[in-house]
Design a protein around this motif. Sequence first.
Motif, PDB file in Angstrom:
ATOM      1  N   GLU A 315       0.816  -1.203   0.000  1.00 31.29           N
ATOM      2  CA  GLU A 315       0.000   0.000   0.000  1.00 31.29           C
ATOM      3  C   GLU A 315       0.859   1.267   0.000  1.00 31.29           C
ATOM      4  O   GLU A 315       1.830   1.370   0.750  1.00 31.29           O
ATOM      5  CB  GLU A 315      -0.925   0.038   1.232  1.00 31.29           C
ATOM      6  N   PHE A 316       0.478   2.203  -0.856  1.00 28.94           N
ATOM      7  CA  PHE A 316       1.057   3.541  -0.863  1.00 28.94           C
ATOM      8  C   PHE A 316      -0.110   4.516  -0.721  1.00 28.94           C
ATOM      9  O   PHE A 316      -1.039   4.509  -1.533  1.00 28.94           O
ATOM     10  CB  PHE A 316       1.821   3.808  -2.161  1.00 28.94           C
ATOM     11  N   TRP A 317      -0.052   5.357   0.319  1.00 28.71           N
ATOM     12  CA  TRP A 317      -1.177   6.248   0.624  1.00 28.71           C
ATOM     13  C   TRP A 317      -1.019   7.558  -0.134  1.00 28.71           C
ATOM     14  O   TRP A 317      -0.148   8.379   0.168  1.00 28.71           O
ATOM     15  CB  TRP A 317      -1.267   6.490   2.120  1.00 28.71           C
ATOM     16  N   ASN A 320      -4.839  10.843   2.916  1.00 29.84           N
ATOM     17  CA  ASN A 320      -5.247  10.202   4.165  1.00 29.84           C
ATOM     18  C   ASN A 320      -6.321   9.135   3.985  1.00 29.84           C
ATOM     19  O   ASN A 320      -6.513   8.288   4.862  1.00 29.84           O
ATOM     20  CB  ASN A 320      -5.750  11.259   5.159  1.00 29.84           C
ATOM     21  N   THR A 322      -6.957   7.569   0.606  1.00 30.81           N
ATOM     22  CA  THR A 322      -6.819   6.820  -0.644  1.00 30.81           C
ATOM     23  C   THR A 322      -5.457   6.154  -0.718  1.00 30.81           C
ATOM     24  O   THR A 322      -4.422   6.792  -0.497  1.00 30.81           O
ATOM     25  CB  THR A 322      -6.978   7.761  -1.863  1.00 30.81           C
ATOM     26  N   SER A 323      -5.458   4.865  -1.044  1.00 27.28           N
ATOM     27  CA  SER A 323      -4.198   4.143  -1.214  1.00 27.28           C
ATOM     28  C   SER A 323      -4.215   3.399  -2.541  1.00 27.28           C
ATOM     29  O   SER A 323      -5.276   3.089  -3.091  1.00 27.28           O
ATOM     30  CB  SER A 323      -3.962   3.163  -0.063  1.00 27.28           C
ATOM     31  N   SER A 366       1.633  14.168   5.335  1.00 30.28           N
ATOM     32  CA  SER A 366       1.486  14.258   3.876  1.00 30.28           C
ATOM     33  C   SER A 366       0.985  15.615   3.416  1.00 30.28           C
ATOM     34  O   SER A 366       1.360  16.099   2.344  1.00 30.28           O
ATOM     35  CB  SER A 366       0.519  13.168   3.387  1.00 30.28           C
ATOM     36  N   ASN A 471       5.796   5.301   2.240  1.00 36.17           N
ATOM     37  CA  ASN A 471       4.528   4.813   1.687  1.00 36.17           C
ATOM     38  C   ASN A 471       3.483   5.914   1.619  1.00 36.17           C
ATOM     39  O   ASN A 471       2.294   5.662   1.606  1.00 36.17           O
ATOM     40  CB  ASN A 471       4.009   3.624   2.511  1.00 36.17           C
ATOM     41  N   HIS A 472       3.961   7.159   1.617  1.00 30.42           N
ATOM     42  CA  HIS A 472       3.088   8.292   1.312  1.00 30.42           C
ATOM     43  C   HIS A 472       3.924   9.338   0.570  1.00 30.42           C
ATOM     44  O   HIS A 472       5.145   9.191   0.467  1.00 30.42           O
ATOM     45  CB  HIS A 472       2.436   8.857   2.588  1.00 30.42           C
ATOM     46  N   ASN A 494       2.050   9.690  -6.384  1.00 24.47           N
ATOM     47  CA  ASN A 494       1.467   8.388  -6.706  1.00 24.47           C
ATOM     48  C   ASN A 494       2.427   7.677  -7.653  1.00 24.47           C
ATOM     49  O   ASN A 494       2.590   8.089  -8.804  1.00 24.47           O
ATOM     50  CB  ASN A 494       0.103   8.560  -7.361  1.00 24.47           C
TER      51      ASN A 494
END
Length: 499
Positions: A315-317, A320, A322-323, A366, A471-472, A494
């Motif tokens: 998972e990459f967020w 806050n 949406t991943s 983020s 991961n963000h 993203n």
Amino acid sequence: MRPRPSISKASQIFQGTQKPVPPSEMAAAGVSLRATILCLLAWAGLALGDRVYIHPFHLLVYSKSSCDQLEKSNAETPKDSTFTPVPIQAKMSPVDEEALQEQQVLTAKKLEAEDRMRAAEVGMLLNFMGFRMYKMLSEMCSTASSAILSPTTLFGTLASFYLGALDPTANRLQAFLGVPGEDQGCTSRLDGHKVLSALQTIQGLLVTQGGANGQARLLLSTVVGLFTAPTLHLKQPFVQGLAPFAPITLPRSLDLSTDPDLAAEKINRFIEAVTGWKMNRPLTGGSPDSTLLFNAYVHFQGKVKGFSLLPGLQEFWVDNTTSVLVPMLSGMGTFQHWRDAQNNLSMTRVPLSENACLLLIQPHCSSDLCKVEALTFQHDFLMRMKNLSPRPIHLTVPQLVLRGSYDLQDLLTQAKLPTLLGAEANLGKISDANLRVGKVLNSVLFELKAAEEEQPIQSAQQSEVLEVTLNHPFLFAVYERDSTALHFLGRVTNPLSTV
């Protein structure tokens, strides 16, 4: 006491002892006040005790002997030979990136001290321009999207146009590149060949791996396409002069006026066939009255030593809520790290080779990405490296395949210099014709992968290891230590989206 070296008008202006230049001219120069003062003081220090003034960028301007030779050759040599580029349908062998890499490594092995000093001067100049133009690019793009810019490619593109320019365009380009013209004499004029040679040095230093075998783990390939109207003749010395910056230069002719979108499609197909690189969105059509399109394409591939691809997708967020699922690289080792509690960010530096470094900048929140971007991508960026200290770290970062394209003409408009390469530009060293430059495209293909054939780096005991997981959204930079040149600046919001 020995007399201090004489101070030029330009240095007096920047030190406040002369009447300031108009704001518009200062903006055109594109030089940070602080950077200029530091440069002038540094070079003045080298000249202390000498009565002869040394230009602050004396390794990049013409020497007295070069000026004499230039004057003699101008008086004796006939007009430069010209040629008409072959039609774009003409076939050629695909780009051999491994051969280009070997050529860069070989060039780097032959460097002398002066080559490295010249590369350091150009590295400083392109860094300041890179920060300024990245700011322009980020303002043009949505802050919710990823972004990538290559300061070396951008600087090389402008230096290429300088190589083909006559005054007053050459003078304006020199100022924008960051080198004061002093008294406009020959020994104050920028030598475009020296600049492009320094860029070749910078490229070679990046990919060269230290050690006895001198092998490289990085790929850095630059290709330039000169796409002209069928009747336009290019000057041979200009095209040949681009070789240090772009060893693959492809002059091709096609109809740019009847259907600009069709011309753009032909160019895109041609470049993909020649390079095999899948770039970002296709180049869209330009102005129908253009007679020259200058497109620079750069491909970077870095393999991180001791890292491996994690099984499955992680998972990459994006925000806050949406991943997305992306491939992730993971490795353990002792890396340089700094947690800046005051500005709510962390930096981690990962070696890509003996000379090349990947710097990862992670906001603690983020929503602070834009704030952190504005804070870190500034002229004192590399000074922050002194805060880094070694830490045993388990690092997880997305595998990256980023594609970005931007038109330098748009960035120049943002910088309030829309006419620098416009219809009135004097580019008489490129062609004797009334040249009209259309799009000036820089396209980047950036890849970050694991060097899976290598063994993972050994680290300290697990209890002492700091976990760092990107991961963000985060920022990154790739730079070369010797010249301090920034090759890439980027923002990843993203990993799956186009830039």
